[in-house]
Design a protein around this motif. Structure first.
Motif, PDB file in Angstrom:
ATOM      1  N   LYS A   1      -4.628 -81.881  39.833  1.00  0.00           N
ATOM      2  CA  LYS A   1      -3.893 -82.734  40.772  1.00  0.00           C
ATOM      3  C   LYS A   1      -4.443 -82.514  42.188  1.00  0.00           C
TER       4      LYS A   1
ATOM      5  N   ILE B   1       7.336 -82.829  46.207  1.00  0.00           N
ATOM      6  CA  ILE B   1       8.007 -81.632  45.665  1.00  0.00           C
ATOM      7  C   ILE B   1       8.540 -80.782  46.813  1.00  0.00           C
TER       8      ILE B   1
ATOM      9  N   ASP C   1       1.729 -71.087  45.346  1.00  0.00           N
ATOM     10  CA  ASP C   1       1.520 -70.780  43.926  1.00  0.00           C
ATOM     11  C   ASP C   1       1.741 -72.022  43.059  1.00  0.00           C
ATOM     12  N   VAL C   2       2.771 -72.791  43.383  1.00  0.00           N
ATOM     13  CA  VAL C   2       3.018 -74.035  42.645  1.00  0.00           C
ATOM     14  C   VAL C   2       1.813 -74.973  42.825  1.00  0.00           C
TER      15      VAL C   2
ATOM     16  N   ILE D   1      -1.204 -74.089  43.279  1.00  0.00           N
ATOM     17  CA  ILE D   1      -2.299 -73.567  42.435  1.00  0.00           C
ATOM     18  C   ILE D   1      -2.151 -74.116  41.016  1.00  0.00           C
ATOM     19  N   GLY D   2      -0.933 -74.039  40.509  1.00  0.00           N
ATOM     20  CA  GLY D   2      -0.673 -74.534  39.150  1.00  0.00           C
ATOM     21  C   GLY D   2      -1.007 -76.013  39.031  1.00  0.00           C
ATOM     22  N   LEU D   3      -0.577 -76.790  40.013  1.00  0.00           N
ATOM     23  CA  LEU D   3      -0.851 -78.235  39.987  1.00  0.00           C
ATOM     24  C   LEU D   3      -2.350 -78.498  40.092  1.00  0.00           C
TER      25      LEU D   3
ATOM     26  N   ASN E   1       8.517 -89.035  42.908  1.00  0.00           N
ATOM     27  CA  ASN E   1       7.891 -88.271  41.818  1.00  0.00           C
ATOM     28  C   ASN E   1       6.635 -87.538  42.257  1.00  0.00           C
ATOM     29  N   GLN E   2       6.180 -87.871  43.449  1.00  0.00           N
ATOM     30  CA  GLN E   2       4.969 -87.189  43.932  1.00  0.00           C
ATOM     31  C   GLN E   2       5.269 -86.257  45.105  1.00  0.00           C
TER      32      GLN E   2
ATOM     33  N   LEU F   1      -4.676 -76.535  39.102  1.00  0.00           N
ATOM     34  CA  LEU F   1      -5.299 -76.202  37.811  1.00  0.00           C
ATOM     35  C   LEU F   1      -5.181 -77.381  36.846  1.00  0.00           C
ATOM     36  N   LYS F   2      -4.177 -78.221  37.073  1.00  0.00           N
ATOM     37  CA  LYS F   2      -3.998 -79.433  36.255  1.00  0.00           C
ATOM     38  C   LYS F   2      -4.729 -80.618  36.895  1.00  0.00           C
TER      39      LYS F   2
ATOM     40  N   PHE G   1      -0.052 -85.140  45.074  1.00  0.00           N
ATOM     41  CA  PHE G   1       1.269 -84.520  45.229  1.00  0.00           C
ATOM     42  C   PHE G   1       1.412 -83.904  46.613  1.00  0.00           C
TER      43      PHE G   1
END
Lengths: 283, 310
Positions: free
Chosen positions: B71, B50, B61-62, B64-66, B47-48, B68-69, B27
């Motif tokens: 990515k 953002i 921060d976003v 970080i969330g990705l 789609n990849q 954690l998944k 991403f």
């Protein structure tokens, strides 16, 4: 040893509000016995959000099972209150009970006052303010891409509304329709130097959040019926972006902590005060 | 093609695009910062990509969330803002040991024309303070491409510092080992060691390549990765005493600071000479070269400095 630790094992399934409230008191006492023992903790923050968290877990709003991979995400963006999650993780055997007993001052237990993602069941390291919503947004996009349906329960404090990043994230969440982020705003009116409305006015907060095109409901964060209703509103899978404002009292249930900003931090307690604290938590 | 110039950011992004076509877990996040290569990425792989708004803090921060998944995330915003404004977010990411790549395009006086708010003369220090960070600086388009290839396979907290200006590739056959080692020895002269990175290294290369005496007497090292510095550099440093370090960062923290630490740690006997920016704010607004001249880092002044040690 000051107190014997008892982890009361109850199942979460199908408990009514009264039972949840009753068990909540026991859990609250467990947490505070631990704080008294380790002489640390953020009592004010925990007591303000405790009832909401209690309903979230015991009311089965959040999916929380032993198999953490299937669980909903939980982000305690107001990391000071993060340790409120531990008793629930223990009850689901996500964390070993021995770890809880091991948690003493300077011990090698996994537990810490601030949650971090080395602790089993804790998804995000938190403590500093203003990060939870952005992280939730990233998780949400990641879940979407992987076609996984999970909710991301995120608790923010009103103090975090002073961080610009929160508003950046709200814009982002709305724009990307990330409706699986379930935002709970803990509004206890207090920051370190006084009342939020006297320091930097946040009101009309509902109007401001609605201005970001979120659906907003406000509840009494200590009234279990209202909490259930609020969490039901939040959980409903209707693709809408929502925020639940829980009006709470910092230091709730303890007379000498109530609405006292100094009890954001732990203070040494005399034996008498500790007894009084535990007695009041039972009521 | 000889004398062809490349934008480092486009070289990097092009490579990310090639990988992202095959790997849907890559991403690219941008805080409203563009590049021709990014236009292609956005168009072909929407789609990849953002767009996080001009919100560097939210962007990280976003990320970080990705992350954690699981990515693979690339953060992208203008150098003066991506770290200074979102430093705490990078710290949080480091606390969770999340691998992500943060591109820092426009380091040094790359955006000199935009004035002091757009200077990025502290980013190296900021990146250095992030625990477990890996810091890379591209000196040309080729290195930038290699870095993208290399880093997409690494699970590390990586900062990639890129210049804004176009530059020619250095005439040196780089290998993946250079990237792995984190440095390349472009010239291997006898008398003096010069260490630098980024566009200033590119300039030094041009300068030395035109002068046979320099070529014979100067060892020119492109320190692609300045954190951590490879122990393999020790052998080369041991062959020299005077070591000039050039960097477009403030004198209170720059490449020489990192090298000094390295030299001290390994008890090496090198005279590390810092050639960096003076600690003042330059409001000249008359272009990068003039500002560098006021900082004694113009080509002519660099030649003077080198000659002092030869």
């Amino acid at each position: 040893m000051l107190f014997t630790l008892e982890i009361t094992l109850f199942t979460f399934e199908y408990m009514d509000i009264n039972k949840i409230s009753k068990l909540g008191k026991k859990i609250k006492i467990e947490i505070f016995k631990k704080f008294i023992e380790i002489k640390e903790g953020h009592p004010g923050s925990i007591l303000s959000i405790f009832d909401v968290v209690n309903c979230l877990y015991l009311g089965n709003f959040i999916k929380c099972t032993k198999n953490v991979r299937n669980n909903d995400y939980f982000i305690m963006s107001k990391g000071h209150a993060g340790s409120v999650q531990y008793p629930y993780l223990l009850r689901k055997s996500i964390i070993n009970k021995k770890e809880w007993k091991k948690w003493k001052k300077n011990s090698k237990s996994v537990f810490r006052i601030f949650p971090n993602n080395n602790i089993p069941g804790i998804d995000v390291t938190s403590g500093s303010l203003g990060h939870g919503l952005g992280i939730a947004a990233g998780l949400s996009i990641g879940l979407k891409k992987d076609k996984i349906k999970k909710n991301i329960w995120t608790i923010i404090s009103e103090r975090e509304l002073y961080e610009g990043s929160i508003w950046e994230s709200l814009l982002f969440i709305k724009h990307n329709s990330l409706s699986n982020i379930k935002i709970i705003l803990d509004r206890n009116d207090l920051i370190i130097l006084g009342k939020t409305e006297n320091c930097i006015k946040l009101d009309p907060i509902e109007k401001k959040l609605k201005g970001f095109d979120f659906e907003v409901e406000t509840i009494d964060g200590h009234n279990y019926k209202q909490i259930f209703s609020g969490l039901t509103f939040l959980k409903k899978n209707d693709k809408k972006n929502k925020i639940l404002i829980a009006k709470t009292v910092k230091g709730n249930s303890v007379s000498f902590m109530k609405n006292r900003s100094e009890w954001h931090y732990w203070h040494n307690l005399t034996r008498m005060r500790a007894d009084k604290l535990l007695k009041e938590l039972k009521i | 093609m000889k004398n062809e110039k490349f934008f480092q950011r486009d070289c990097f992004i092009k490579e990310v695009y090639n990988s992202a076509k095959k790997n849907k877990n890559i991403f690219f996040l941008s805080a409203d910062f563009g590049a021709p290569a990014l236009d292609i990425f956005r168009e072909k792989l929407p789609n990849q990509f953002i767009h996080t708004g001009i919100s560097e803090q939210n962007m990280v921060d976003v990320a970080i969330g990705l992350s954690l998944k699981k990515k693979i995330v690339i953060n992208y915003a203008m150098a003066p803002f991506i770290l200074a404004r979102a430093w705490e977010q990078h710290k949080i990411s480091s606390l969770m040991n999340l691998p992500m790549i943060t591109l820092i395009p426009g380091i040094g006086y790359g955006y000199a024309n935009a004035g002091p708010t757009h200077y990025s003369n502290e980013d190296l220090g900021l990146a250095n303070l992030i625990v477990n960070s890996n810091i890379f600086t591209a000196s040309d388009g080729l290195i930038s491409t290699y870095l993208a290839k290399y880093l997409l396979k690494q699970k590390k907290i990586s900062f990639v510092r890129l210049d804004r200006d176009q530059c020619e590739n250095i005439n040196y056959k780089s290998t993946s080992t250079d990237i792995k080692n984190g440095f390349r020895v472009i010239y291997n002269g006898k008398k003096l060691c010069i260490i630098s990175h980024g566009i200033i290294l590119n300039k030094l290369y041009k300068l030395i390549s035109k002068n046979n005496y320099f070529k014979e007497n100067i060892t020119l090292i492109d320190l692609i990765r300045c954190k951590p510095i490879s122990d393999k550099l020790i052998t080369i440093l041991k062959q020299h005493f005077h070591t000039l370090v050039f960097d477009e960062q403030y004198e209170n923290f720059n490449l020489s600071t990192m090298l000094l630490k390295f030299v001290n740690y390994h008890s090496l006997n090198n005279n590390i000479v810092s050639n960096a920016l003076k600690e003042y704010i330059d409001f000249g607004n008359d272009g990068r070269e003039n500002i560098l001249d006021r900082n004694d880092l113009s080509v002519l002044k660099i030649i003077d400095k080198i000659n002092k040690y030869l």
